[in-house]
Write a protein that holds these residues in place. Structure first.
Motif, PDB file in Angstrom:
ATOM      1  N   GLU A  54       0.896  -1.206   0.150  1.00  0.00           N
ATOM      2  CA  GLU A  54       0.154  -0.013   0.016  1.00  0.00           C
ATOM      3  C   GLU A  54       0.692   1.379   0.152  1.00  0.00           C
ATOM      4  OE1 GLU A  54      -2.652  -0.630   3.312  1.00  0.00           O
ATOM      5  OE2 GLU A  54      -3.638  -2.146   2.270  1.00  0.00           O
ATOM      6  N   ALA A  55       1.904   1.364   0.713  1.00  0.00           N
ATOM      7  CA  ALA A  55       2.897   2.502   0.677  1.00  0.00           C
ATOM      8  C   ALA A  55       3.422   2.525  -0.533  1.00  0.00           C
ATOM      9  CB  ALA A  55       3.969   2.128   1.969  1.00  0.00           C
ATOM     10  N   GLN A  56       3.949   1.520  -1.142  1.00  0.00           N
ATOM     11  CA  GLN A  56       4.344   1.404  -2.460  1.00  0.00           C
ATOM     12  C   GLN A  56       3.438   2.049  -3.519  1.00  0.00           C
ATOM     13  OE1 GLN A  56       5.805  -2.655  -2.493  1.00  0.00           O
ATOM     14  NE2 GLN A  56       7.908  -2.017  -2.257  1.00  0.00           N
ATOM     15  N   LYS A  57       2.287   1.792  -3.303  1.00  0.00           N
ATOM     16  CA  LYS A  57       1.151   2.190  -4.395  1.00  0.00           C
ATOM     17  C   LYS A  57       1.031   3.738  -4.358  1.00  0.00           C
ATOM     18  CE  LYS A  57      -3.267   0.414  -6.472  1.00  0.00           C
ATOM     19  NZ  LYS A  57      -4.487   1.086  -5.683  1.00  0.00           N
ATOM     20  N   ALA A  58       0.922   3.813  -2.991  1.00  0.00           N
ATOM     21  CA  ALA A  58       0.800   5.573  -2.791  1.00  0.00           C
ATOM     22  C   ALA A  58       1.851   6.241  -3.025  1.00  0.00           C
ATOM     23  CB  ALA A  58       0.606   5.581  -1.118  1.00  0.00           C
ATOM     24  N   GLY A  59       3.110   5.686  -3.029  1.00  0.00           N
ATOM     25  CA  GLY A  59       4.124   6.676  -3.437  1.00  0.00           C
ATOM     26  C   GLY A  59       4.470   6.672  -4.941  1.00  0.00           C
ATOM     27  N   LEU A  60       3.926   5.590  -5.636  1.00  0.00           N
ATOM     28  CA  LEU A  60       3.830   5.444  -7.192  1.00  0.00           C
ATOM     29  C   LEU A  60       2.821   6.572  -7.677  1.00  0.00           C
ATOM     30  CD1 LEU A  60       4.606   1.597  -7.505  1.00  0.00           C
ATOM     31  CD2 LEU A  60       6.139   3.744  -8.488  1.00  0.00           C
ATOM     32  N   GLU A  61       1.754   6.486  -7.082  1.00  0.00           N
ATOM     33  CA  GLU A  61       0.678   7.183  -7.669  1.00  0.00           C
ATOM     34  C   GLU A  61       0.637   8.459  -7.511  1.00  0.00           C
ATOM     35  OE1 GLU A  61      -3.004   5.065  -6.174  1.00  0.00           O
ATOM     36  OE2 GLU A  61      -3.124   3.998  -7.938  1.00  0.00           O
ATOM     37  N   LEU A  62       1.446   9.050  -6.345  1.00  0.00           N
ATOM     38  CA  LEU A  62       1.852  10.274  -6.188  1.00  0.00           C
ATOM     39  C   LEU A  62       2.802  11.061  -7.345  1.00  0.00           C
ATOM     40  CD1 LEU A  62       1.716  13.092  -4.737  1.00  0.00           C
ATOM     41  CD2 LEU A  62       3.543  12.015  -3.145  1.00  0.00           C
ATOM     42  N   ALA A  63       3.893  10.016  -7.320  1.00  0.00           N
ATOM     43  CA  ALA A  63       4.631  10.287  -8.470  1.00  0.00           C
ATOM     44  C   ALA A  63       4.148  10.269  -9.701  1.00  0.00           C
ATOM     45  CB  ALA A  63       5.863   9.479  -8.456  1.00  0.00           C
ATOM     46  N   LEU A  64       3.256   9.616 -10.001  1.00  0.00           N
ATOM     47  CA  LEU A  64       2.536   9.504 -11.539  1.00  0.00           C
ATOM     48  C   LEU A  64       1.808  10.768 -11.780  1.00  0.00           C
ATOM     49  CD1 LEU A  64       2.023   7.363 -14.041  1.00  0.00           C
ATOM     50  CD2 LEU A  64      -0.084   7.139 -12.698  1.00  0.00           C
ATOM     51  N   GLY A  65       0.918  11.188 -10.743  1.00  0.00           N
ATOM     52  CA  GLY A  65       0.526  12.673 -10.989  1.00  0.00           C
ATOM     53  C   GLY A  65       1.363  13.515 -11.258  1.00  0.00           C
ATOM     54  N   GLU A  66       2.421  13.680 -10.455  1.00  0.00           N
ATOM     55  CA  GLU A  66       3.155  14.949 -10.607  1.00  0.00           C
ATOM     56  C   GLU A  66       4.034  14.803 -11.993  1.00  0.00           C
ATOM     57  OE1 GLU A  66       4.669  15.132  -5.915  1.00  0.00           O
ATOM     58  OE2 GLU A  66       6.099  14.535  -7.205  1.00  0.00           O
ATOM     59  N   LEU A  67       4.569  13.498 -12.425  1.00  0.00           N
ATOM     60  CA  LEU A  67       5.286  13.311 -13.281  1.00  0.00           C
ATOM     61  C   LEU A  67       4.559  13.620 -14.745  1.00  0.00           C
ATOM     62  CD1 LEU A  67       7.473  10.495 -12.168  1.00  0.00           C
ATOM     63  CD2 LEU A  67       8.167  12.682 -13.016  1.00  0.00           C
ATOM     64  N   ASN A  68       3.238  13.323 -14.692  1.00  0.00           N
ATOM     65  CA  ASN A  68       2.328  13.313 -16.065  1.00  0.00           C
ATOM     66  C   ASN A  68       2.110  14.695 -16.397  1.00  0.00           C
ATOM     67  OD1 ASN A  68       2.414  10.888 -17.232  1.00  0.00           O
ATOM     68  ND2 ASN A  68       0.476  10.135 -16.064  1.00  0.00           N
ATOM     69  N   GLU A  69       1.940  15.358 -15.036  1.00  0.00           N
ATOM     70  CA  GLU A  69       1.683  17.099 -15.344  1.00  0.00           C
ATOM     71  C   GLU A  69       3.015  17.582 -15.858  1.00  0.00           C
ATOM     72  OE1 GLU A  69      -0.848  18.279 -14.658  1.00  0.00           O
ATOM     73  OE2 GLU A  69      -0.268  20.380 -15.289  1.00  0.00           O
ATOM     74  N   ALA A  70       4.139  17.421 -15.141  1.00  0.00           N
ATOM     75  CA  ALA A  70       5.482  17.875 -15.615  1.00  0.00           C
ATOM     76  C   ALA A  70       5.985  17.408 -16.890  1.00  0.00           C
ATOM     77  CB  ALA A  70       6.552  17.517 -14.589  1.00  0.00           C
ATOM     78  N   ASN A  71       5.467  16.418 -17.517  1.00  0.00           N
ATOM     79  CA  ASN A  71       6.100  15.554 -18.737  1.00  0.00           C
ATOM     80  C   ASN A  71       5.039  15.964 -19.980  1.00  0.00           C
ATOM     81  OD1 ASN A  71       8.477  14.845 -17.593  1.00  0.00           O
ATOM     82  ND2 ASN A  71       7.535  12.912 -17.159  1.00  0.00           N
ATOM     83  N   LYS A  72       3.993  16.719 -19.726  1.00  0.00           N
ATOM     84  CA  LYS A  72       2.970  16.922 -20.816  1.00  0.00           C
ATOM     85  C   LYS A  72       3.365  17.113 -21.973  1.00  0.00           C
ATOM     86  CE  LYS A  72      -1.717  18.133 -19.361  1.00  0.00           C
ATOM     87  NZ  LYS A  72      -2.101  18.980 -17.953  1.00  0.00           N
ATOM     88  N   GLY A  73       3.057  16.430 -22.835  1.00  0.00           N
ATOM     89  CA  GLY A  73       3.289  16.358 -24.263  1.00  0.00           C
ATOM     90  C   GLY A  73       4.606  15.714 -24.593  1.00  0.00           C
ATOM     91  N   LYS A  74       5.439  14.958 -23.755  1.00  0.00           N
ATOM     92  CA  LYS A  74       6.575  14.453 -23.907  1.00  0.00           C
ATOM     93  C   LYS A  74       6.430  12.995 -23.578  1.00  0.00           C
ATOM     94  CE  LYS A  74       8.917  17.249 -21.483  1.00  0.00           C
ATOM     95  NZ  LYS A  74      10.369  17.895 -20.882  1.00  0.00           N
ATOM     96  N   LEU A  75       5.730  12.928 -22.306  1.00  0.00           N
ATOM     97  CA  LEU A  75       5.786  11.340 -21.970  1.00  0.00           C
ATOM     98  C   LEU A  75       4.549  11.443 -21.020  1.00  0.00           C
ATOM     99  CD1 LEU A  75       6.978   8.729 -21.100  1.00  0.00           C
ATOM    100  CD2 LEU A  75       8.204   9.791 -19.529  1.00  0.00           C
ATOM    101  N   LYS A  76       3.744  10.264 -21.211  1.00  0.00           N
ATOM    102  CA  LYS A  76       2.649   9.900 -20.549  1.00  0.00           C
ATOM    103  C   LYS A  76       2.913   8.566 -20.164  1.00  0.00           C
ATOM    104  CE  LYS A  76      -2.414   9.889 -20.133  1.00  0.00           C
ATOM    105  NZ  LYS A  76      -2.498   8.956 -19.182  1.00  0.00           N
ATOM    106  N   MET A  77       3.147   8.565 -18.720  1.00  0.00           N
ATOM    107  CA  MET A  77       2.966   6.873 -18.082  1.00  0.00           C
ATOM    108  C   MET A  77       1.871   6.407 -17.714  1.00  0.00           C
ATOM    109  SD  MET A  77       6.999   7.064 -16.193  1.00  0.00           S
ATOM    110  CE  MET A  77       6.623   8.602 -15.231  1.00  0.00           C
TER     111      MET A  77
END
Ligand code: 1QQ
Length: 377
Positions: free
Chosen positions: A51-74
């Motif tokens: 659960e901790a791992q899932k929470a950490g990954l989902e937080l990162a996913l939101g941040e990264l997909n926002e930051a990488n818009k137009g370049k990378l969507k994970m």
């Protein structure tokens, strides 16, 4: 149920909404879509790790997909292994053959990685352990990576600190003999004790799933050690700590990576106080990056992140950086990028790999106090 086409082909505008006359321009590139599988201990006795791992990954996913818009969507595809080797193998097979992922994060336990890592390695799919601390993980093959600080670094750091500050001379060891991680931790504890010239007064084992540890602990207590070294996952480990205190053991208790989860306080209660552990991550660390992560995590989940969340979070940043470096969602190109990783600084510290892709990093020593871990000083 295999999907058609090449594994992990660069996915460009497969949704069909993009105008046909604008294919990804060379150099500038289209948006890369990357499906990443995650295998976690999401149910059962160690579910709080997953659960901790899932929470950490989902937080990162939101941040990264926002930051990488137009370049990378994970995209993340989670699979529950239940903490079992068989479950991990099945999950890895499914993610590779059915979901056609470009890489896999997890599985949670070293034992699961020993079982499922070879499957990914043979299929030439990068697999990235975020909590596999045993020795030998990278020996599985060149598609196997991890950012998990090995017990061979963490445990000696904790033991040296404890010996220095508490003047320990005699230690007793107890561990889960049916869990690869716990066995490895025990071996590191024993080798470190021998190297440091500590006397080993006794050793005992139990199995994951056990709930009664009185016989072993009664025996060990009679050997009169200054410290009890416990190598276990949080559930059994916390029950061992609690029972040792109930039996009147007043010496030092030191544990491995399995204790780096808040469940310890739930299960052991006040008996957790004084427990010494090494970890690459502390939410108390006065560091801008760490504090921004802790703040974002707390805002999303209403609790502080633990080490498992932190290493999971870091792993997706590493994936993002490596996928962008590769310029396409391609397994081999991603592997090569991961292998080149140098001096990545995440919330769980600085990370680089040695020639065998083993993580090199630092551990901090913490001690349990009033329901949380604080610096051991
Ligand atoms: C391993 C570990 C465990 C504590 C993960 C939950 O470090 O299995 O390697």
């Amino acid at each position: 149920g295999c999907s058609s086409g090449n594994n992990a082909a660069p996915a460009s505008n497969s949704g069909g909404s993009a105008p046909a006359q604008t294919p990804a321009a060379e150099g500038s590139g289209g948006e890369i879509t990357a499906k990443i599988g995650v295998v976690g201990f999401l149910s059962g006795s160690g579910a709080a790790y997953g659960e901790a791992q899932k929470a950490g990954l989902e937080l990162a996913l939101g941040e990264l997909n926002e930051a990488n818009k137009g370049k990378l969507k994970m995209e993340l595809k989670f699979e529950d292994s239940g903490g079992e080797k068989e479950g991990a193998i099945n999950a890895v097979n499914k993610l590779i053959n059915q979901d056609n992922v470009v890489a896999i994060i997890g599985p949670t336990l070293s034992g699961e990685m020993f079982a499922a890592g070879p499957v990914a390695n043979e299929a030439e799919v990068p697999i990235f352990g975020i909590s596999n601390t045993s020795e030998g993980i990278n020996d599985i093959g060149e598609y196997v990576f991890r950012n998990s600080l090995p017990e061979s670094i963490a445990i000696p750091t904790a033991m040296k600190s404890a010996v220095e500050k508490k003047g320990l001379k005699k230690v007793a060891l107890i561990y889960a003999s049916n869990d690869d991680f716990s066995v490895n931790g025990y071996k590191v504890m024993k080798a470190t004790a021998e190297k440091m010239g500590l006397e080993i007064t006794g050793e005992a084992t139990f199995s994951n799933g056990d709930v009664d540890f009185s016989a072993q602990l009664t025996k060990l207590k009679q050997t009169n050690p200054d410290a009890l070294l416990v190598s276990a996952l949080y559930k059994e480990g916390s029950m061992v700590v609690k029972k040792a205190r109930e039996l009147g053991f007043q010496g030092t208790i030191l544990g491995g990576n399995g204790f780096n989860n808040p469940k310890v306080f739930e299960i052991a209660g006040p008996a957790a106080d004084g427990l010494i552990v090494a970890t690459p991550f502390s939410p108390e660390k006065q560091d801008e990056k760490v504090q921004a992560f802790v703040k974002a995590f707390e805002a999303k989940y209403n609790k502080k992140p633990d080490q498992f969340a932190a290493q999971a979070y870091d792993s997706l940043y590493i994936m993002s950086q490596s996928l962008l470096g590769a310029g396409k969602a391609d397994r081999e190109a991603l592997r090569d990028q991961l292998a080149q990783l140098k001096d990545f600084t995440g919330v769980s510290g600085k990370l680089s790999f040695d020639e065998k892709r083993n993580p090199i990093g630092d551990a901090v020593v913490v001690v349990a106090k009033d329901g949380k871990f604080v610096p051991f000083e």
